[in-house]
Design a protein around this motif. Structure first.
Motif, PDB file in Angstrom:
ATOM      1  N   LEU A   1       8.667   4.108 -11.352  1.00  0.00           N
ATOM      2  CA  LEU A   1       8.918   3.158 -10.100  1.00  0.00           C
ATOM      3  C   LEU A   1       8.339   3.897  -8.744  1.00  0.00           C
ATOM      4  CD1 LEU A   1      12.311   1.386 -10.626  1.00  0.00           C
ATOM      5  CD2 LEU A   1       9.997   1.156 -11.382  1.00  0.00           C
ATOM      6  N   GLY A   2       7.455   5.106  -9.091  1.00  0.00           N
ATOM      7  CA  GLY A   2       6.616   5.573  -7.938  1.00  0.00           C
ATOM      8  C   GLY A   2       7.535   6.577  -6.869  1.00  0.00           C
ATOM      9  N   ASP A   3       6.424   7.129  -5.763  1.00  0.00           N
ATOM     10  CA  ASP A   3       7.035   8.252  -5.095  1.00  0.00           C
ATOM     11  C   ASP A   3       7.190   9.414  -6.031  1.00  0.00           C
ATOM     12  OD1 ASP A   3       6.822   7.004  -2.879  1.00  0.00           O
ATOM     13  OD2 ASP A   3       8.712   7.121  -2.004  1.00  0.00           O
ATOM     14  N   SER A   4       6.137   9.979  -6.658  1.00  0.00           N
ATOM     15  CA  SER A   4       6.148  10.951  -7.591  1.00  0.00           C
ATOM     16  C   SER A   4       5.975  12.013  -7.165  1.00  0.00           C
ATOM     17  CB  SER A   4       5.251  10.485  -8.758  1.00  0.00           C
ATOM     18  OG  SER A   4       5.435   9.550  -9.485  1.00  0.00           O
ATOM     19  N   VAL A   5       5.182  12.376  -6.196  1.00  0.00           N
ATOM     20  CA  VAL A   5       4.729  14.006  -5.956  1.00  0.00           C
ATOM     21  C   VAL A   5       4.911  14.232  -4.485  1.00  0.00           C
ATOM     22  CG1 VAL A   5       2.982  13.853  -7.530  1.00  0.00           C
ATOM     23  CG2 VAL A   5       2.340  13.329  -5.129  1.00  0.00           C
ATOM     24  N   SER A   6       5.367  13.312  -3.601  1.00  0.00           N
ATOM     25  CA  SER A   6       5.404  13.941  -2.154  1.00  0.00           C
ATOM     26  C   SER A   6       6.775  14.759  -2.033  1.00  0.00           C
ATOM     27  CB  SER A   6       5.561  12.621  -1.334  1.00  0.00           C
ATOM     28  OG  SER A   6       5.805  12.965  -0.002  1.00  0.00           O
ATOM     29  N   GLY A   7       6.475  15.711  -1.427  1.00  0.00           N
ATOM     30  CA  GLY A   7       7.874  16.696  -1.322  1.00  0.00           C
ATOM     31  C   GLY A   7       7.293  18.167  -1.427  1.00  0.00           C
ATOM     32  N   PRO A   8       8.031  19.050  -0.560  1.00  0.00           N
ATOM     33  CA  PRO A   8       7.843  20.544  -0.557  1.00  0.00           C
ATOM     34  C   PRO A   8       8.362  21.220  -2.004  1.00  0.00           C
ATOM     35  CG  PRO A   8       9.749  19.957   0.502  1.00  0.00           C
ATOM     36  CD  PRO A   8       9.319  18.815   0.149  1.00  0.00           C
TER      37      PRO A   8
ATOM     38  N   ALA B   1      -5.244  14.127   6.358  1.00  0.00           N
ATOM     39  CA  ALA B   1      -4.571  14.997   6.801  1.00  0.00           C
ATOM     40  C   ALA B   1      -4.631  15.547   8.220  1.00  0.00           C
ATOM     41  CB  ALA B   1      -4.802  16.280   5.857  1.00  0.00           C
ATOM     42  N   ASN B   2      -3.406  15.113   8.877  1.00  0.00           N
ATOM     43  CA  ASN B   2      -3.619  15.588  10.358  1.00  0.00           C
ATOM     44  C   ASN B   2      -2.139  15.640  11.084  1.00  0.00           C
ATOM     45  OD1 ASN B   2      -2.289  12.899  10.918  1.00  0.00           O
ATOM     46  ND2 ASN B   2      -4.353  11.876  10.716  1.00  0.00           N
ATOM     47  N   ASP B   3      -2.101  16.126  12.117  1.00  0.00           N
ATOM     48  CA  ASP B   3      -0.560  16.426  12.750  1.00  0.00           C
ATOM     49  C   ASP B   3       0.502  15.499  12.769  1.00  0.00           C
ATOM     50  OD1 ASP B   3      -1.751  18.888  13.245  1.00  0.00           O
ATOM     51  OD2 ASP B   3      -2.177  18.665  15.304  1.00  0.00           O
ATOM     52  N   GLU B   4      -0.069  13.944  12.552  1.00  0.00           N
ATOM     53  CA  GLU B   4       0.826  12.785  12.460  1.00  0.00           C
ATOM     54  C   GLU B   4       1.233  12.515  11.021  1.00  0.00           C
ATOM     55  OE1 GLU B   4      -0.837   9.724  14.418  1.00  0.00           O
ATOM     56  OE2 GLU B   4      -1.082  10.655  16.327  1.00  0.00           O
ATOM     57  N   MET B   5       0.527  13.159  10.159  1.00  0.00           N
ATOM     58  CA  MET B   5       0.956  12.631   8.456  1.00  0.00           C
ATOM     59  C   MET B   5       2.105  13.484   8.349  1.00  0.00           C
ATOM     60  SD  MET B   5      -1.353  13.598   5.328  1.00  0.00           S
ATOM     61  CE  MET B   5      -1.003  12.789   3.763  1.00  0.00           C
TER      62      MET B   5
ATOM     63  N   ALA C   1       1.669  15.655   3.448  1.00  0.00           N
ATOM     64  CA  ALA C   1       0.439  16.582   3.478  1.00  0.00           C
ATOM     65  C   ALA C   1       0.546  17.828   2.633  1.00  0.00           C
ATOM     66  CB  ALA C   1       0.777  17.256   4.856  1.00  0.00           C
ATOM     67  N   TYR C   2       1.971  18.006   2.356  1.00  0.00           N
ATOM     68  CA  TYR C   2       2.249  19.258   1.537  1.00  0.00           C
ATOM     69  C   TYR C   2       1.439  18.814   0.024  1.00  0.00           C
ATOM     70  CZ  TYR C   2       4.557  23.316  -1.100  1.00  0.00           C
ATOM     71  OH  TYR C   2       4.904  24.247  -1.836  1.00  0.00           O
ATOM     72  N   ALA C   3       1.780  17.806  -0.343  1.00  0.00           N
ATOM     73  CA  ALA C   3       1.433  17.215  -1.653  1.00  0.00           C
ATOM     74  C   ALA C   3       0.060  16.937  -1.593  1.00  0.00           C
ATOM     75  CB  ALA C   3       2.264  15.745  -1.935  1.00  0.00           C
ATOM     76  N   GLN C   4      -0.605  16.399  -0.659  1.00  0.00           N
ATOM     77  CA  GLN C   4      -2.039  16.077  -0.590  1.00  0.00           C
ATOM     78  C   GLN C   4      -2.952  17.245  -0.793  1.00  0.00           C
ATOM     79  OE1 GLN C   4      -4.291  14.860   3.102  1.00  0.00           O
ATOM     80  NE2 GLN C   4      -4.017  13.004   2.166  1.00  0.00           N
ATOM     81  N   GLU C   5      -2.613  18.337  -0.150  1.00  0.00           N
ATOM     82  CA  GLU C   5      -3.335  19.819  -0.088  1.00  0.00           C
ATOM     83  C   GLU C   5      -3.366  20.227  -1.551  1.00  0.00           C
ATOM     84  OE1 GLU C   5      -1.172  21.937   2.623  1.00  0.00           O
ATOM     85  OE2 GLU C   5      -1.784  20.882   4.220  1.00  0.00           O
ATOM     86  N   ARG C   6      -2.450  19.934  -2.399  1.00  0.00           N
ATOM     87  CA  ARG C   6      -2.437  20.493  -3.721  1.00  0.00           C
ATOM     88  C   ARG C   6      -2.559  19.689  -5.022  1.00  0.00           C
ATOM     89  NH1 ARG C   6       0.957  22.478  -0.088  1.00  0.00           N
ATOM     90  NH2 ARG C   6       1.430  24.705  -0.108  1.00  0.00           N
ATOM     91  N   LEU C   7      -3.143  18.565  -4.531  1.00  0.00           N
ATOM     92  CA  LEU C   7      -3.652  17.437  -5.598  1.00  0.00           C
ATOM     93  C   LEU C   7      -5.285  17.675  -5.446  1.00  0.00           C
ATOM     94  CD1 LEU C   7      -1.144  14.460  -5.437  1.00  0.00           C
ATOM     95  CD2 LEU C   7      -1.073  16.639  -7.057  1.00  0.00           C
ATOM     96  N   THR C   8      -5.767  17.197  -6.629  1.00  0.00           N
ATOM     97  CA  THR C   8      -7.330  16.775  -6.686  1.00  0.00           C
ATOM     98  C   THR C   8      -7.728  15.621  -6.146  1.00  0.00           C
ATOM     99  OG1 THR C   8      -7.544  15.987  -8.914  1.00  0.00           O
ATOM    100  CG2 THR C   8      -7.619  18.535  -8.665  1.00  0.00           C
ATOM    101  N   VAL C   9      -8.839  15.299  -5.851  1.00  0.00           N
ATOM    102  CA  VAL C   9      -9.320  13.746  -5.419  1.00  0.00           C
ATOM    103  C   VAL C   9      -8.858  12.701  -6.508  1.00  0.00           C
ATOM    104  CG1 VAL C   9     -11.189  12.705  -4.681  1.00  0.00           C
ATOM    105  CG2 VAL C   9     -10.888  14.807  -3.745  1.00  0.00           C
ATOM    106  N   ALA C  10      -9.244  13.330  -7.817  1.00  0.00           N
ATOM    107  CA  ALA C  10      -8.982  12.431  -8.836  1.00  0.00           C
ATOM    108  C   ALA C  10      -7.467  12.018  -8.734  1.00  0.00           C
ATOM    109  CB  ALA C  10      -9.667  12.961 -10.170  1.00  0.00           C
TER     110      ALA C  10
END
Length: 252
Positions: free
Chosen positions: A35-42, A73-77, A82-91
């Motif tokens: 049901l989602g929110d799979s990857v966001s977190g440190p 990815a910016n200071d307001e994210m 942001a932690y998850a986004q930096e570690r995933l591929t575009v795909a």
């Protein structure tokens, strides 16, 4: 038919593996839905995403999946996104965004992350004195007023709070609680916390009734190496996450 219900993994691959092992020990399920929110977190966003890609589960998009996928990815994210986004591929980010908002996973059973028309608004919850609690039944009914009455079971996550509610003349709402994030704080007005009250990984099993038998709902809490997850959060500079992972509560 047995349906395993997973939600709000938040990059905690250790908790996910513990849940999958427990499910196997219980005989498995004919269908497992995420049901989602799979990857966001440190924690372990890439490892979690790769595990889920291998499982290829029917999955709906959560609010943090959307944020990880499309927010710049910016200071307001939000830091976890942001932690998850930096570690995933575009795909991988594209795959998160491509997930649907809702899924009919069986006749009479619908799955979504938060509400059927919104991935970030609470369905069964409200804020009282800074704490997430069950909303009045009338409010929940209003939030589902456009839901097709043919659905007898609603599967949702988002709040990280386990709930089982049968609405008068309406469906049963089942939220098994979060697999990987047992407590969080949200500064979005009104600011609030959600707390499961223990570090266990939560998931659910729904057994659909047949030939006159009632539907059955099981909310399951699984122990796992939450200390290792807490250590990972500390290494990522998130002590509040570490406290939540160890205790199921936010720091006071």
């Amino acid at each position: 038919m047995r349906i395993a219900v997973l939600t709000d993994i938040h990059g905690n691959v250790l908790a996910l593996e513990a849940v999958l092992h427990d499910l196997k020990q219980r005989g498995g399920a004919e269908l497992t839905v995420n049901l989602g929110d799979s990857v966001s977190g440190p924690l372990w966003p890439r490892e979690t995403m790769e595990r889920l890609e291998a499982l290829a589960l029917p999955t709906v998009r959560g609010n943090h999946d959307r944020r990880v996928a499309v927010d710049p990815a910016n200071d307001e994210m939000w830091a976890s996104d942001a932690y998850a986004q930096e570690r995933l591929t575009v795909a991988q980010r594209d795959a998160l965004f491509a997930q649907p908002l809702t899924l009919e996973i069986a006749p009479g059973v619908i799955a979504f992350h938060a509400r059927p028309d919104h991935d970030e608004k609470y369905l069964a919850d409200t804020v009282v004195d800074g704490q997430l609690v069950r909303a009045p039944i009338a409010a929940i009914q209003r939030r589902l007023r456009n839901l097709d009455p043919a659905y007898r079971i609603v599967l949702c996550g988002h709040s990280h709070r386990g709930e089982l509610i049968r609405l008068p003349d309406g469906p049963v709402i089942f939220n098994p609680g979060s697999i990987g994030c047992p407590a969080y704080d949200d500064e979005t007005p009104p600011a609030h916390v959600s707390e499961q009250g223990s570090p266990h990984a939560r998931y659910g099993i729904v057994t659909l009734g047949e030939t006159g038998n009632p539907d059955r709902f099981e909310a399951i809490a699984v122990d796992y190496d939450h200390e290792a997850a807490a250590h990972q959060a500390e290494q990522a500079g998130r002590p509040e996450w570490a406290h939540a992972l160890r205790t199921g509560f936010m720091p006071r």
